[in-house]
Write a protein that holds these residues in place. Structure first.
Motif, short mmCIF file in Angstrom:
data_model
loop_
_atom_site.label_atom_id
_atom_site.label_comp_id
_atom_site.label_asym_id
_atom_site.label_seq_id
_atom_site.Cartn_x
_atom_site.Cartn_y
_atom_site.Cartn_z
N THR A 54 1.78 3.26 47.95
CA THR A 54 1.30 1.94 47.52
C THR A 54 2.40 1.17 46.79
O THR A 54 2.17 0.04 46.38
CB THR A 54 0.10 2.06 46.56
OG1 THR A 54 0.52 2.80 45.42
CG2 THR A 54 -1.07 2.74 47.20
N ALA A 56 3.63 1.87 43.92
CA ALA A 56 3.42 1.84 42.47
C ALA A 56 4.60 2.48 41.73
O ALA A 56 4.92 2.07 40.62
CB ALA A 56 2.13 2.55 42.08
N GLU A 77 8.13 -9.81 44.13
CA GLU A 77 7.27 -10.86 44.66
C GLU A 77 6.76 -10.50 46.06
O GLU A 77 5.57 -10.63 46.35
CB GLU A 77 8.05 -12.18 44.71
CG GLU A 77 7.15 -13.38 44.70
CD GLU A 77 7.93 -14.63 44.29
OE1 GLU A 77 7.69 -15.68 44.87
OE2 GLU A 77 8.79 -14.51 43.41
N GLU A 80 4.23 -7.78 45.78
CA GLU A 80 2.94 -8.21 45.31
C GLU A 80 2.14 -8.84 46.45
O GLU A 80 0.94 -8.66 46.56
CB GLU A 80 3.12 -9.22 44.18
CG GLU A 80 2.12 -9.03 43.08
CD GLU A 80 2.49 -9.82 41.84
OE1 GLU A 80 3.38 -9.36 41.12
OE2 GLU A 80 1.92 -10.90 41.63
N LYS A 83 0.90 -6.08 48.66
CA LYS A 83 -0.15 -5.25 48.08
C LYS A 83 -1.54 -5.81 48.33
O LYS A 83 -2.52 -5.11 48.22
CB LYS A 83 0.08 -5.11 46.57
CG LYS A 83 1.10 -4.04 46.25
CD LYS A 83 1.35 -3.99 44.78
CE LYS A 83 2.35 -2.89 44.46
NZ LYS A 83 2.77 -2.95 43.07
N ARG A 84 -1.60 -7.10 48.63
CA ARG A 84 -2.91 -7.67 48.95
C ARG A 84 -3.46 -7.11 50.24
O ARG A 84 -4.64 -7.25 50.53
CB ARG A 84 -2.80 -9.18 49.07
CG ARG A 84 -2.79 -9.81 47.72
CD ARG A 84 -2.47 -11.25 47.80
NE ARG A 84 -1.51 -11.57 46.75
CZ ARG A 84 -1.00 -12.76 46.57
NH1 ARG A 84 -1.31 -13.74 47.38
NH2 ARG A 84 -0.16 -12.96 45.59
N HIS A 112 -6.53 -13.81 43.65
CA HIS A 112 -5.66 -14.07 44.80
C HIS A 112 -6.14 -15.18 45.72
O HIS A 112 -5.44 -15.54 46.65
CB HIS A 112 -5.49 -12.81 45.63
CG HIS A 112 -4.67 -11.77 44.94
ND1 HIS A 112 -3.50 -12.07 44.28
CD2 HIS A 112 -4.83 -10.44 44.79
CE1 HIS A 112 -3.00 -10.97 43.76
NE2 HIS A 112 -3.80 -9.97 44.04
#
Ligand SMILES: Nc1ncnc2c1ncn2[C@@H]1O[C@H](COP(=O)(O)OP(=O)(O)OP(=O)(O)O)[C@@H](O)[C@H]1O
Ligand SMILES: [Mg+2]
Lengths: 266, 266
Positions: A54, A56, A77, A80, A83-84, A112
């Motif tokens: 993931t 992380a 960026e 991120e 990750k959606r 989001h």
């Protein structure tokens, strides 16, 4: 069978935690649309492997590709944004305890998207319906049982209609019936929403119920990858001991260090 | 044996430098999300800021009034005893108002808030950290600094000065109680003397400190929260360290800011 596309590819992943090797050269390919199970004993690095997938945490060395794009070298960026497209169901559910069930599930939507609160409420209701918890919107997380928390966590994970959902021990600590319910939920969601699911578990029944393919992790290495059938018929004594839960065997609980590592290497 | 000591000192210094660097990074990122983030369509939610303001501000008013009122009373009694020997009890009024506004109001209020709000921030963020909730936020693509830290910093930045103004007022009321009821100074004369020697500069030097104190309390609280390790015990330890660190930094910052004003006017 149509040609399978690799969704996540892990290559030669090594991770040290303060001098201790937790992952030791893990390589895996996970195909789009399949339900892939990672199993292994407690503390063998399953959650750590999932965290790498993931994005992380960063590996000591090795790479993780998501549809051919390297997660480990991506800037924050881009990550991120990416990750959606992931959903993650945590071992401890990890609901925010100052938000009620509906706000927890709706949090990714609020953060989001620019959807109207009314529409968000409708989506939340629908997602809670999928996990069988409609009508629990106003409860706080501390009023829920462990199994309910996990299902709320699941609803949150699928709130943004992700492509891949990661589950960290979704059935640990649940009674056999709820276990079966959660397993069925995972299967249903994968089929209904065409998800790629990556499930960490050490419950063998779950493995047989949900897995398209499974990998056995042992002391930071992948011992065996294959269909549940293949795993069941594996010749590796460690795998056999694990799936049958025997005390006698190469996994020596008291002397985990020396002898069994030779077995891994051979 | 001797080398051992050097090694330990070296390790300690390295650790301190690391903490300092991480703290500066946290501050930088907070400012980034506060001022630059909104231009990337990722504004901090104003609702979250107001929620924090209510929590930090309104719920601390009572304790701040309590502490400052009694500080004013004690200050008046102590100085009256000394000043009466010189026949200048009337100057109790100005002594109390100037020392409260310049020094005691800002510092004592900041210490009270560090104990109350700083500890609460660390406990909240710390328990989110140990329960995987911070990681859950990250996995959902929600930046924890934007979501958790910025609202707290902004809220305290505006609330602490307000609390200090209230505290200053309470302190002067404390002085008034002793001055008028016990020392039998004429009420009008007391108020006149209290404000005669209190210049606007006294008030704004006092208030300017509070902005620095607010940043210290909120950022130290968040920093310790993010670096919490090891379950509930870890949360307790982090909370203690947070409060102690805030206390020390507040006193140091007070010395520095006061020094700046002092040497500037020389
Ligand atoms: N942040 C960390 N810092 C230091 N060590 C860690 C960290 N995270 C995990 N470890 C160590 O890595 C090893 C693997 O941990 P991991 O959580 O991946 O195990 P797991 O296979 O998920 O176990 P379980 O089934 O109990 O959840 C453990 O020995 C653990 O102590
Ligand atoms: Mg785990």
């Amino acid at each position: 069978m149509p040609e399978k596309r690799v969704a996540i590819s892990v290559q030669n992943l090594v991770k040290y935690f303060g001098g201790r090797k937790v992952l030791d050269g893990v390589s895996l390919d996970i195909y789009q649309g399949e339900t892939f199970v990672i199993m292994g004993g407690s503390g063998c690095g399953k959650s750590t492997l999932l965290r790498h997938m993931t994005g992380a945490i960063a590996p000591t060395s090795g790479k993780v590709f998501f549809h051919g794009r390297d997660l480990t070298t991506m800037n924050d960026e881009e990550k991120e944004k990416l990750k959606r497209r992931f959903g993650m169901c945590f071992q401890s559910a990890a609901l925010l305890d100052y938000l009620n069930v509906a706000d927890n599930v709706g949090l990714p939507l609020v953060e989001h998207t620019h959807l109207d609160p009314k529409i968000i409420r409708m989506i939340v209701k629908m997602k809670l319906g999928l996990v069988g918890l409609q009508g629990y919107e106003d409860l706080m997380p501390n009023m829920l049982s462990g199994g309910m928390k996990k299902r709320v966590g699941l609803a949150r994970a699928i709130a943004l209609d992700p492509e891949i959902v990661f589950y960290d021990e979704p059935t640990a600590g649940l009674d056999p019936v709820v276990c079966a319910v959660v397993d069925k939920l995972i299967l249903d969601l994968s089929h209904k929403l065409l998800l790629t699911s990556i499930v960490v578990t050490h419950n063998m029944e779950s493995v047989y119920r949900i897995a398209d393919r499974a990998a056995m992790l042992y002391r930071g290495k992948v011992l065996e990858v294959g269909t549940p059938e293949e795993i069941k018929n594996s010749k590796n004594p460690i795998v056999q001991q694990f799936i049958h839960g025997q005390i006698e065997g190469p996994i020596d609980f008291l002397r985990l260090d020396q002898e069994s590592s030779e077995l891994v290497d051979s | 044996m001797n080398l051992d000591i050097f090694y330990k000192i070296g390790c300690a210094v390295k650790e301190w430098i690391q903490i300092f660097v991480e703290f500066v990074q946290l501050t930088y990122q907070t400012l980034y999300w506060l001022f630059v983030g909104p231009f990337h369509k990722k504004p901090v939610k104003s609702v979250a800021v107001f929620e924090q303001m209510v929590f930090m501000g309104t719920k601390s008013i009572i304790i701040v009034i309590f502490v400052m009122l009694f500080t004013g009373i004690v200050l008046a009694m102590q100085s009256a005893f000394q000043l009466s020997k010189m026949g200048g009890t009337i100057y109790v009024a100005s002594l109390v108002s100037v020392s409260i506004c310049r020094e005691l109001g800002p510092v004592l209020t900041a210490l009270v808030i560090a104990g109350r709000i700083g500890a609460a921030i660390t406990a909240e963020v710390g328990s989110m950290k140990v329960n995987e909730q911070i990681e859950a936020l990250e996995t959902m693509g929600i930046n924890p600094i934007r979501y958790l830290v910025v609202p707290k910093v902004v809220a305290l930045f505006f609330m602490l000065p307000c609390l200090v103004v209230i505290g200053n007022f309470a302190g002067m009321v404390g002085g008034y109680i002793i001055g008028v009821l016990n020392l039998k100074i004429n009420a009008y004369l007391y108020i006149q003397t209290a404000f005669k020697y209190l210049s606007l500069k006294d008030i704004y030097t006092g208030l300017s400190k509070t902005f620095v104190f607010a940043m210290i309390i909120a950022l130290v609280g968040c920093y310790q929260g993010f670096h919490t390790k090891g379950g509930a015990v870890g949360v307790g330890r982090a909370t203690t360290i947070s409060v102690v660190t805030s206390f020390i930094l507040i006193i140091l910052a007070d010395c520095v800011v006061t020094g700046i004003y002092y040497f500037k006017d020389m």
